[in-house]
Enzyme design. Structure first.
Site: not given
Ligand code: GLU
Length: 468
Positions: A238-242
């Site tokens: 998801s977004k928090r992985h980059g």
């Protein structure tokens, strides 16, 4: 054998994320490898979440990746009549029926099932009532009460689903619109899709879809459900992985060939090989080596692979992608021999094109911006002698070649009794403004004699004015 027909059916509810791009790639590669067909279908029936901007973003990202389609794009919103016709056919053949139960009634059935320790579901009340269509009727598929529906999957093997746990699910809403599973199956049948590779988050839909195929008396496609891509923490990506969108990777200076190479390797392998050209992938891709376990997205690995792809390309191939990034810095570079030479000096040391564009800047400006620390250390009255000798010797060269430059260096080293670095560093700062640059000779050769001399003399005048 019939040609392979695959598809990519994104829902246009945002940018093309890298998980979706990977699915598209698997299907595209398989079609290309087998000289089959790859179809693009936009699943835009969710009016509240689908946008025209997302459709454009998906087209652009696919085009940038070099994933071309042979048919489509089809839009589900333009195929309502086709779904309606198939639904009528299912009702006429007795595989589906109209149901007038209200949501409250269906909820009550679910509660009753739950109270008896059963799976909450619709109880089939309208199955044999022979209702006709009216404003508040939905259409339900008659599903078998006993036995199992087996999903034969080339990645996961066989998975059996108990039919008793599948209720007569809705295939058409009361407003006449088709439900998701019905639309997908009708599309896949009418488009002649015979191979479906998709994320295993869809496996849950597959038994229902198989029942629709059977009710429509259609051949089943080959299914392959690939595990989702995970982040380093093993959570779903998801977004928090980059950066998650293909577009972001384009902006960060990744090459499409590197992105597809990396994405394909997340879930497919060919021995230990890591680096693949596009041609390689088309030749070697197969379904047998799609992995069963989830892969973890590792941006560092992708960046390392990008560096390798940058090195493997010719300067001519890289120039068109680099020029816009130079333009962003206000540099109007041309796709010419000078730029090609510049690129060649930077290829071995650039992990992304954005990095390359930043490192290329000094070549194009009239005079390099001086890094204060570097100038204070290397552009001093002590180095002025070396720089003067270098400027004079280089100016007098009739042939500006690597050999002659090496001779100039050797002579200054001997005359001043200094090592190579003592001469190269002040020159490097004079030419680039910093202490980090491509190899000194290749850099000077790319820059050319006049600019080299001009920059050294400029550095000397800065030293003379005492302003460094
Ligand atoms: N539209 C679905 C999605 O974007 C894909 C459906 C399918 O592959 O069958 O996830």
């Amino acid at each position: 054998m019939k040609p392979i027909v695959t598809r990519f059916p994104p829902s246009p509810t945002g940018f093309l994320h890298i998980g979706g791009a990977r699915t598209a790639l698997f299907n595209w590669l398989y079609a290309r490898k087998t000289a089959g067909k790859f179809i693009l279908r936009i699943e835009d029936t969710d009016a509240a979440r689908s946008t025209a901007d997302s459709v454009d973003a998906i087209f652009n990202a696919l085009q940038w990746l070099g994933i071309d389609w042979d048919e489509g794009p089809y839009f589900q919103t333009q195929r309502k009549d086709i779904y309606a016709r198939h639904i009528e056919k299912l009702v006429a053949s007795g595989h589906a029926y109209y149901c007038s139960c209200t949501p409250d009634e269906v909820n009550a059935m679910r509660e009753a099932a739950r109270a008896n320790g059963l799976k909450p579901m619709y109880n089939g009340r309208c199955r044999e009532r022979g209702l006709s269509k009216s404003d508040n009727t939905v259409v339900r598929l008659k599903t078998p009460d006993t036995g199992v529906t087996v999903v034969e999957d080339m990645v996961k093997g066989d998975t059996a689903f108990q039919n008793a746990e599948m209720d007569d699910f809705i295939i058409q809403r009361s407003d006449g619109s088709a439900m998701y599973n019905l639309a997908v199956v009708v599309d896949d049948i009418t488009m002649g899709i015979n191979t479906i590779i998709r994320g295993d988050d869809h496996l849950i839909n597959t038994p229902k879809q198989i029942l629709i195929y059977k009710a429509l008396d259609a051949d089943l496609p080959v299914f392959g459900h690939v595990p989702m891509v995970l982040g380093q923490d093993k959570a779903r990506l998801s977004k928090r992985h980059g950066a998650m969108s293909v577009e972001e990777y384009r902006k960060m200076g990744y090459l499409p060939d590197a992105v597809i190479n990396y994405l394909v390797r997340l879930g497919w392998s060919h021995g230990d090989q890591e680096f693949f050209t596009r041609k390689d992938l088309i030749e070697k891709f197969d379904l047998a080596h799609l992995g069963r376990s989830a892969s973890m997205f590792d941006m560092q690995k992708m960046t390392a692979l990008n560096a390798r792809h940058i090195q493997a390309k010719s300067a001519q191939e890289l120039a068109p992608a680099l020029l816009p990034l130079l333009k962003d810095q206000g540099i109007a570079a041309e796709d010419d021999t000078f730029t090609h030479k510049v690129i060649e000096t930077l290829q071995p040391r650039s992990k992304t094109l954005v990095e390359m564009a930043a490192s290329a800047r000094f070549y194009y400006v009239d005079a390099p911006e001086l890094d204060e620390k570097a100038a204070a250390k290397f552009l001093t009255p002590d180095t002025a002698g070396i720089l003067t000798r270098a400027a004079d010797a280089i100016e007098s060269l009739t042939d500006f070649t690597q050999e002659n430059l090496e001779a100039v260096f050797k002579k200054i080293m001997a005359d001043c009794d200094l090592g190579f670095g003592k001469i190269a560093q002040p020159l490097r700062v004079a030419i680039t403004g910093t202490t980090v640059s491509p190899g000194i000779f290749e850099m000077l050769l790319a820059l050319g004699k006049d600019k080299t001399v001009y920059r050294i003399r400029r550095a000397l005048s800065i030293i003379a004015s005492g302003s460094s």
